[in-house]
Design a protein around this motif. Sequence first.
Motif, PDB file in Angstrom:
ATOM      1  N   GLY A 228      14.880  58.331  -2.514  1.00 57.27           N
ATOM      2  CA  GLY A 228      13.567  58.059  -3.168  1.00 57.27           C
ATOM      3  C   GLY A 228      13.534  56.749  -3.955  1.00 57.27           C
ATOM      4  O   GLY A 228      12.683  55.972  -3.832  1.00 57.27           O
ATOM      5  N   VAL A 229      14.870  56.337  -4.826  1.00 56.17           N
ATOM      6  CA  VAL A 229      14.868  55.156  -5.484  1.00 56.17           C
ATOM      7  C   VAL A 229      14.713  54.035  -4.584  1.00 56.17           C
ATOM      8  O   VAL A 229      13.931  53.017  -4.623  1.00 56.17           O
ATOM      9  N   ILE A 230      15.343  54.069  -3.453  1.00 54.77           N
ATOM     10  CA  ILE A 230      15.470  52.736  -2.158  1.00 54.77           C
ATOM     11  C   ILE A 230      13.924  52.835  -1.846  1.00 54.77           C
ATOM     12  O   ILE A 230      13.573  51.523  -1.860  1.00 54.77           O
ATOM     13  N   VAL A 231      13.269  53.532  -1.610  1.00 56.06           N
ATOM     14  CA  VAL A 231      12.003  53.532  -1.071  1.00 56.06           C
ATOM     15  C   VAL A 231      10.824  52.993  -2.056  1.00 56.06           C
ATOM     16  O   VAL A 231      10.149  51.898  -1.646  1.00 56.06           O
ATOM     17  N   ALA A 233      11.711  51.179  -4.486  1.00 54.29           N
ATOM     18  CA  ALA A 233      12.212  49.883  -5.022  1.00 54.29           C
ATOM     19  C   ALA A 233      11.772  48.646  -3.788  1.00 54.29           C
ATOM     20  O   ALA A 233      11.540  47.638  -4.169  1.00 54.29           O
ATOM     21  N   PHE A 234      11.922  49.294  -2.528  1.00 57.26           N
ATOM     22  CA  PHE A 234      11.569  48.442  -1.659  1.00 57.26           C
ATOM     23  C   PHE A 234      10.018  48.019  -1.545  1.00 57.26           C
ATOM     24  O   PHE A 234       9.510  46.853  -1.530  1.00 57.26           O
ATOM     25  N   ILE A 235       9.297  48.845  -2.073  1.00 51.60           N
ATOM     26  CA  ILE A 235       7.770  48.732  -2.234  1.00 51.60           C
ATOM     27  C   ILE A 235       7.594  47.763  -3.157  1.00 51.60           C
ATOM     28  O   ILE A 235       6.750  46.685  -3.285  1.00 51.60           O
ATOM     29  N   GLY A 236       8.134  48.093  -4.494  1.00 47.43           N
ATOM     30  CA  GLY A 236       7.871  47.150  -5.753  1.00 47.43           C
ATOM     31  C   GLY A 236       8.527  45.693  -5.385  1.00 47.43           C
ATOM     32  O   GLY A 236       7.705  44.865  -5.744  1.00 47.43           O
ATOM     33  N   ALA A 237       9.575  45.696  -4.835  1.00 51.37           N
ATOM     34  CA  ALA A 237      10.270  44.523  -4.479  1.00 51.37           C
ATOM     35  C   ALA A 237       9.570  43.622  -3.742  1.00 51.37           C
ATOM     36  O   ALA A 237       9.107  42.304  -3.993  1.00 51.37           O
ATOM     37  N   ALA A 238       8.773  44.358  -2.757  1.00 48.27           N
ATOM     38  CA  ALA A 238       7.910  43.460  -1.661  1.00 48.27           C
ATOM     39  C   ALA A 238       6.770  43.015  -2.500  1.00 48.27           C
ATOM     40  O   ALA A 238       6.191  41.844  -2.364  1.00 48.27           O
ATOM     41  N   ALA A 239       5.982  43.701  -3.223  1.00 47.92           N
ATOM     42  CA  ALA A 239       4.916  43.454  -4.031  1.00 47.92           C
ATOM     43  C   ALA A 239       5.061  42.342  -5.104  1.00 47.92           C
ATOM     44  O   ALA A 239       4.370  41.367  -5.015  1.00 47.92           O
ATOM     45  N   ALA A 240       6.303  42.372  -5.646  1.00 52.87           N
ATOM     46  CA  ALA A 240       6.535  41.453  -6.796  1.00 52.87           C
ATOM     47  C   ALA A 240       6.949  40.141  -5.878  1.00 52.87           C
ATOM     48  O   ALA A 240       6.199  38.668  -6.275  1.00 52.87           O
ATOM     49  N   MET A 241       7.484  40.176  -4.570  1.00 51.58           N
ATOM     50  CA  MET A 241       7.873  38.879  -3.924  1.00 51.58           C
ATOM     51  C   MET A 241       6.426  38.240  -3.385  1.00 51.58           C
ATOM     52  O   MET A 241       6.202  36.848  -3.451  1.00 51.58           O
ATOM     53  N   ALA A 242       5.794  39.076  -2.848  1.00 47.48           N
ATOM     54  CA  ALA A 242       4.244  38.727  -2.334  1.00 47.48           C
ATOM     55  C   ALA A 242       3.469  37.972  -3.479  1.00 47.48           C
ATOM     56  O   ALA A 242       2.957  36.946  -3.113  1.00 47.48           O
TER      57      ALA A 242
END
Length: 250
Positions: A228-231, A233-242
Amino acid sequence: MTTGLLIVVLTSIFIGAVAQRIAGLGFALLISPFLVIILGAHGGVLMVNVCGLISSLLIMFRVWKEVDWSMYRWLTAAAVIGTIPASIAAVYLPAAPMAVIVGGIVLVALGASLVLARNSVVVTGNRAKAIAGFASGVTNAVAGVGGPAVSAYAVLARWPQRPFAATLQPFFVTMGIVTLSVKLIVAPGQMPPFSTLAWILIGVLIVAGIYAGEQLQKHISDEHVRFGVIVIAFIGAAAAMAKGLFDLYA
């Protein structure tokens, strides 16, 4: 800050505290990308450093007997060496590149963790501990995310989950103190402009998250929590990078 954004911040912090108590890490992975989007790169990372320090300090006293102090000393000594120059550099990095760096570090770290989890390689020796500690110190100072480097080491060293999770708490406390001290000395006006009530609510949500994590820990496996943490975190990291890339080229 609007009431709606404050609710998002408080919710993120609560969920991060739950994950931190159950798995030993995950607080920064979960909330760092989201706080960078809401508070900006510098304010977001600093907020992660503050909340991570508080949550780890509270958890540390709950798991004190399981801490591997020899491992703590090796990891921390190397982490401090990496933290100090990285904290100074982070203060002067522009906001948009910082957001890209935060998102990128989280994405790379998560991807590496998934690959390493399926790897049969075993590492030993103090050099590997020092490398993991140094990398953790640098990424914590720059992106507010210090867990993936030591998590990767734990996987490769076959470090059991309970002493690993316990040892990370004093490790994160020490890194948080060093990082915040350096950043606030170099740029004392960086703290996010929260009201006294907002800071009180943040503290309450961290405590509530830790308590909820202790209760959930009895019913949820570490594997499910980490997934759950990985899923998230992936969404949040992709949004921050975008967002960082958009601001960089807008």
